[in-house]
Design an enzyme around this catalytic site. Sequence first.
Site, mmCIF file in Angstrom:
data_model
loop_
_atom_site.group_PDB
_atom_site.id
_atom_site.type_symbol
_atom_site.label_atom_id
_atom_site.label_comp_id
_atom_site.label_asym_id
_atom_site.label_seq_id
_atom_site.Cartn_x
_atom_site.Cartn_y
_atom_site.Cartn_z
ATOM 1 N N ASP A 104 -3.882 -9.158 -4.665
ATOM 2 C CA ASP A 104 -4.909 -8.935 -3.642
ATOM 3 C C ASP A 104 -6.287 -8.659 -4.236
ATOM 4 O OD1 ASP A 104 -3.337 -9.287 -1.370
ATOM 5 O OD2 ASP A 104 -2.703 -7.204 -1.309
ATOM 6 N N GLU A 164 5.010 0.552 -3.997
ATOM 7 C CA GLU A 164 3.592 0.180 -3.903
ATOM 8 C C GLU A 164 2.902 1.310 -3.151
ATOM 9 O OE1 GLU A 164 0.261 -0.345 -2.263
ATOM 10 O OE2 GLU A 164 1.476 -1.502 -0.860
ATOM 11 N N ASP A 191 6.537 -3.264 -0.777
ATOM 12 C CA ASP A 191 5.140 -3.310 -0.372
ATOM 13 C C ASP A 191 4.887 -2.257 0.712
ATOM 14 O OD1 ASP A 191 2.571 -4.460 -0.523
ATOM 15 O OD2 ASP A 191 2.958 -5.676 1.253
#
Length: 456
Positions: free
Chosen positions: A351, A298, A251
Site C-alpha cells: 500500500d 497487521e 490484514d
Amino acid sequence: MGQGLNTGRVAGVLLHPTSLPSGRLDADAYRWVDWLAQAGLRVWQMLPLGVPLVGLSPYQCASAFAINPGLFAGGVSGSDDATAFSVWYESQRHWVDDYALFMVLKQQFAGQEWTAWPGALRQREPQAMAQVRSEHAAAISALIQEQYRCYCQWQDLRQYATQQGVALFGDMPIFVAYDSADVWAHPELFLLNADGEAEWVTGVPPDYFSETGQRWGNPHYHWERMEQTDFQWWRQRLEYHFAFFDLVRIDHFRGLAASWMIPASEPTAINGYWQNVPGDAMLASIQAALGDLPLVAEDLGVITPDVTALRDKYALPGMSVLQFSFDHFEDNPHKPQNVRENTVYYTGTHDNDTLLGWFNSLDAAMQQHVLQSLAITEVSALTTAMLDTVFASNALLALVPLQDLLQLDNAARMNVPGTVDGNWQWRFQWSQLPENLASVLHESLLHHQRLGNTPP
C-alpha cells in the site's frame, strides 16, 4: 516468531504472483524461488490468492477459500488420482460446493450480485438449489475439480520452495466481500437484515490521513453466532490457509479486538462506533484445535492497548514500516531503535509508494531530514541505506518489496489505497534484475546475520 518460521534472523521479498514476468505461477515462480535462495532470502511474501470479482484487487474476492485459477498458466492441470481428490473433497466440501454453485449462478445472471438473483436462489430454497445442481452438474463439477488442481499445483510449488529453504508467507483479509459465496451460503454468520442486505458495514474512522475515514463496505460478522459454533468457519478458513503457507498475515488485525461499525446508509465512515469483538476467544479456540498459530498481526495505524495485548497474548509478530519512522516522536514504533524482535520490518508494504516514489514526493526539508536520519548525503544512497537499516534492526524478519530492491520509482507502485484504477498491475522483467544483485544481497544478509539458522 510464529510457528511457521523458526529459522532465526531472516529476510524476504514481497512480490505477488501477478507481478512475476508472466503474471502466473508457472516456470517463472520456480525461477523466482531459485533466485531468492541464491540471494539468501528465506521468505516469499505475497498478497491474497483469491478470485477477484471486480477489477484486479485480491482483497475483494468471490470466496474466502477459493484460489484464483487465473494464477496458473494455460488453465490448471493436475493429478487424476481419484483417491487423493476424494480425500481433499471430503475435507473441503464445506466451502467448495457453495463456491462452485455461486460461480455458476454468477455466470448465469451475468455477474449480478446474489441479492439481485430470483428470490428462491437468493434464499437457497432446497427445490431451487436441487434444480441448479441438476441442470449445471457438469459445470459445478468442473469448478470443484479446478480448485483441487489449484491446490495440487500449489503444493508442488510449496514443496519445491521448502527444499530451497524458502518459506511462503500469505495474506488473509480479515473481512470478506458482501458479494461472495461465503455471505450467500452463510447469511446467518453476518449482520444482515431479513432481505439479506448488510445493516452495518466495515471501515475505519477519520484519522490524520483521511478526514472522512475509510468506508470499505464489507458486511460485519455476527460474532455471537460465530461463537455459538466455536468459530468453526474461522477455524476452517485458517486451516486451509495453513495448508498453503508457512506464515499468514491477518490484514487489519485490530478488527479482532474491536471493529468500526458504520450504518450501511452512511456514505462515509465518519458516523460509526467501535464494537468489541471476541477475537481472544476465537484465537484461543483455534489454537486449542490447531496448535501454535503461524500468524502475523497487521497492526498498522492507530493501535489501542487492547490490540497490542491481544497480539502479545498469542506471541504474534506485529509489523513496522521504515517509511513511517521519519517524524519527531521518539516513541514511534516504526523507528529502527524501537522495533522489537518479534516483528516483521518493512521498507514499505504493497500500500506504500516505492522508496524512490515516496522520497520524491516529500518536500525539500523532509527529504533533508530523511537523509540526515540515515546518515547519508546523496539520494543515490537512499535505497541501500534503507535496506541496511531494516536488515540491521532487531526484527526477526525483514521484508522488502521487489520494487525497492530494484530501486524503482512511483511508476512501479502496486496500490494506492482508496483508488480503483491502475492498481495491482505492476510486473517485473528478468532483465531488470542486475546480474550481481543476488550476490550483493547475500553478502549484505551475511553481514547482518540474516541468513537464518541453516543458510541455503
